[in-house]
Write a protein that holds these residues in place. Structure first.
Motif, mmCIF file in Angstrom:
data_model
loop_
_atom_site.group_PDB
_atom_site.id
_atom_site.type_symbol
_atom_site.label_atom_id
_atom_site.label_comp_id
_atom_site.label_asym_id
_atom_site.label_seq_id
_atom_site.Cartn_x
_atom_site.Cartn_y
_atom_site.Cartn_z
ATOM 1 N N TRP A 194 59.343 37.822 55.826
ATOM 2 C CA TRP A 194 58.640 37.552 54.569
ATOM 3 C C TRP A 194 58.682 38.805 53.695
ATOM 4 C CZ3 TRP A 194 57.330 34.925 58.902
ATOM 5 C CH2 TRP A 194 57.054 33.556 58.768
ATOM 6 N N ARG A 195 59.016 38.610 52.452
ATOM 7 C CA ARG A 195 58.962 39.693 51.484
ATOM 8 C C ARG A 195 58.200 39.189 50.265
ATOM 9 N NH1 ARG A 195 63.923 39.514 53.855
ATOM 10 N NH2 ARG A 195 64.638 41.443 54.874
ATOM 11 N N PHE A 196 57.458 40.070 49.663
ATOM 12 C CA PHE A 196 56.598 39.660 48.559
ATOM 13 C C PHE A 196 56.890 40.531 47.349
ATOM 14 C CE2 PHE A 196 54.538 38.636 52.541
ATOM 15 C CZ PHE A 196 54.237 37.294 52.371
ATOM 16 N N PRO A 197 57.967 40.212 46.628
ATOM 17 C CA PRO A 197 58.331 41.046 45.468
ATOM 18 C C PRO A 197 57.271 41.018 44.380
ATOM 19 C CG PRO A 197 59.631 39.013 45.524
ATOM 20 C CD PRO A 197 58.905 39.090 46.829
ATOM 21 N N GLU A 198 56.516 39.923 44.291
ATOM 22 C CA GLU A 198 55.420 39.848 43.322
ATOM 23 C C GLU A 198 54.126 40.052 44.093
ATOM 24 O OE1 GLU A 198 55.506 36.359 40.946
ATOM 25 O OE2 GLU A 198 57.619 36.571 40.394
ATOM 26 N N HIS A 199 53.725 41.319 44.164
ATOM 27 C CA HIS A 199 52.608 41.663 45.036
ATOM 28 C C HIS A 199 51.379 42.128 44.248
ATOM 29 C CE1 HIS A 199 55.238 45.211 44.461
ATOM 30 N NE2 HIS A 199 54.091 45.883 44.337
ATOM 31 N N SER A 200 51.342 41.838 42.975
ATOM 32 C CA SER A 200 50.188 42.248 42.192
ATOM 33 C C SER A 200 49.745 41.099 41.305
ATOM 34 C CB SER A 200 50.539 43.472 41.330
ATOM 35 O OG SER A 200 51.355 43.072 40.227
ATOM 36 N N TYR A 201 48.801 41.365 40.444
ATOM 37 C CA TYR A 201 48.323 40.358 39.497
ATOM 38 C C TYR A 201 49.263 40.203 38.294
ATOM 39 C CZ TYR A 201 43.920 40.493 42.064
ATOM 40 O OH TYR A 201 42.967 40.410 43.047
ATOM 41 N N ASN A 202 50.353 40.968 38.296
ATOM 42 C CA ASN A 202 51.333 40.919 37.203
ATOM 43 C C ASN A 202 50.744 41.313 35.854
ATOM 44 O OD1 ASN A 202 53.605 40.156 38.752
ATOM 45 N ND2 ASN A 202 52.843 38.056 38.828
ATOM 46 N N GLN A 203 49.721 42.111 35.906
ATOM 47 C CA GLN A 203 49.147 42.634 34.669
ATOM 48 C C GLN A 203 48.348 43.894 35.024
ATOM 49 O OE1 GLN A 203 46.532 39.720 33.031
ATOM 50 N NE2 GLN A 203 45.135 39.695 34.760
ATOM 51 N N PRO A 204 48.286 44.850 34.129
ATOM 52 C CA PRO A 204 47.521 46.073 34.440
ATOM 53 C C PRO A 204 46.039 45.760 34.551
ATOM 54 C CG PRO A 204 48.228 46.066 32.144
ATOM 55 C CD PRO A 204 48.908 44.904 32.792
ATOM 56 N N LEU A 205 45.413 46.331 35.563
ATOM 57 C CA LEU A 205 43.983 46.115 35.758
ATOM 58 C C LEU A 205 43.153 47.189 35.054
ATOM 59 C CD1 LEU A 205 43.935 45.088 39.524
ATOM 60 C CD2 LEU A 205 44.147 43.643 37.497
ATOM 61 N N ALA A 206 43.821 48.277 34.679
ATOM 62 C CA ALA A 206 43.120 49.341 33.956
ATOM 63 C C ALA A 206 44.172 50.197 33.252
ATOM 64 C CB ALA A 206 42.299 50.207 34.920
ATOM 65 N N ASP A 207 43.746 50.926 32.248
ATOM 66 C CA ASP A 207 44.664 51.838 31.554
ATOM 67 C C ASP A 207 45.072 52.966 32.501
ATOM 68 O OD1 ASP A 207 44.466 50.354 29.242
ATOM 69 O OD2 ASP A 207 42.787 51.548 28.450
ATOM 70 N N LEU A 208 46.346 53.331 32.442
ATOM 71 C CA LEU A 208 46.862 54.403 33.285
ATOM 72 C C LEU A 208 46.293 55.734 32.817
ATOM 73 C CD1 LEU A 208 48.890 54.785 35.639
ATOM 74 C CD2 LEU A 208 50.587 55.392 33.916
ATOM 75 N N HIS A 209 45.752 56.523 33.744
ATOM 76 C CA HIS A 209 45.212 57.842 33.401
ATOM 77 C C HIS A 209 46.366 58.737 32.949
ATOM 78 C CE1 HIS A 209 43.288 61.777 33.816
ATOM 79 N NE2 HIS A 209 42.139 61.109 33.751
ATOM 80 N N PRO A 210 46.201 59.457 31.885
ATOM 81 C CA PRO A 210 47.319 60.248 31.334
ATOM 82 C C PRO A 210 47.848 61.306 32.275
ATOM 83 C CG PRO A 210 45.227 60.797 30.248
ATOM 84 C CD PRO A 210 44.978 59.571 31.058
ATOM 85 N N HIS A 211 47.078 61.740 33.266
ATOM 86 C CA HIS A 211 47.530 62.782 34.172
ATOM 87 C C HIS A 211 48.059 62.209 35.500
ATOM 88 C CE1 HIS A 211 46.075 65.775 31.436
ATOM 89 N NE2 HIS A 211 44.824 65.327 31.496
#
Length: 219
Positions: A194-211
């Motif tokens: 089994w492989r799960f190439p789609e392993h997330s909600y397919n959308q960002p859950l929060a803004d990426l921290h700049p650092h």
């Protein structure tokens, strides 16, 4: 002859060992002739318990342990008895006593509700499905002295339906296991993995921290 009193302390130890053994998956199922040591009468009672938790349709005409309250397979067809009798679990010697305890509860229920129980079948099997459901629901009340017994049994019935824990997953899927089919469990890739190439909600859950570093670690 009435059944011998159930050693509840020993049973609770066996149930505790069962919960530990569940971490050592996969479970395997005993051959049909090995499970015969539990006894047909007791197996019918345990099947009635499993069918009350996860109802299914009858396997054949006159299938009394299964009430036939719904269409489609339920906990019994999913392998509840195979899970309960798995050689990885220490329950087999205790199953006749557990079944006897269930039938004792069913007899008491029938007496207080003025129900006639046919003497040719186990007491729990003889209860109408609505009464089975009410009885089994009450077994999980916080004040029930044997609540831990029913909780572990219910867990095992749920494992049979939700995970087919007594079979390799590929085998269960090939056999159209009812629980895996009902949740839409995916088939493996062609190589059996089994492989799960789609392993997330397919959308960002929060803004990426700049650092955030390139590897995704926090700065």
């Amino acid at each position: 002859m009435p059944p011998a009193p159930l050693d509840r302390r020993g049973l609770l130890k066996a149930l505790a060992a069962t919960t530990v053994a569940l971490a050592a998956w996969p479970l395997t199922a005993l051959p049909a002739e090995a499970t015969a040591t539990v006894g047909t009468w007791n197996v019918q009672t345990l099947e009635a318990f499993a069918d009350t938790l996860i109802p299914g349709q009858r396997r054949y005409a006159g299938d009394l342990p299964i009430a036939g309250a719904v269409t489609g397979p339920g906990g019994v067809q999913a392998g509840a008895i195979q899970i309960l009798t798995s050689p990885q679990l220490p329950l087999v010697p205790w199953l006749p006593g557990i079944a006897g305890l269930l039938d004792t509860r069913a007899l008491a229920w029938a007496a207080t509700h003025l129900l006639f129980l046919p003497p040719t079948r186990p007491a729990l099997v003889g209860l109408p499905f609505s009464h089975r459901t009410a009885l089994v629901t009450g077994l999980f009340d916080p004040g029930d002295p044997d609540r831990p017994v029913w909780q572990v049994l219910a867990l095992l019935v749920g494992l049979a339906f939700d995970t087919a824990a007594h079979q390799p997953t590929t085998t269960a899927l090939a056999d159209n296991h009812p629980g895996l089919a009902s949740i839409g469990f995916p088939a493996p890739d062609a190589d059996g993995l089994w492989r799960f190439p789609e392993h997330s909600y397919n959308q960002p859950l929060a803004d990426l921290h700049p650092h955030t570093t390139a590897s995704g670690s926090p700065a």
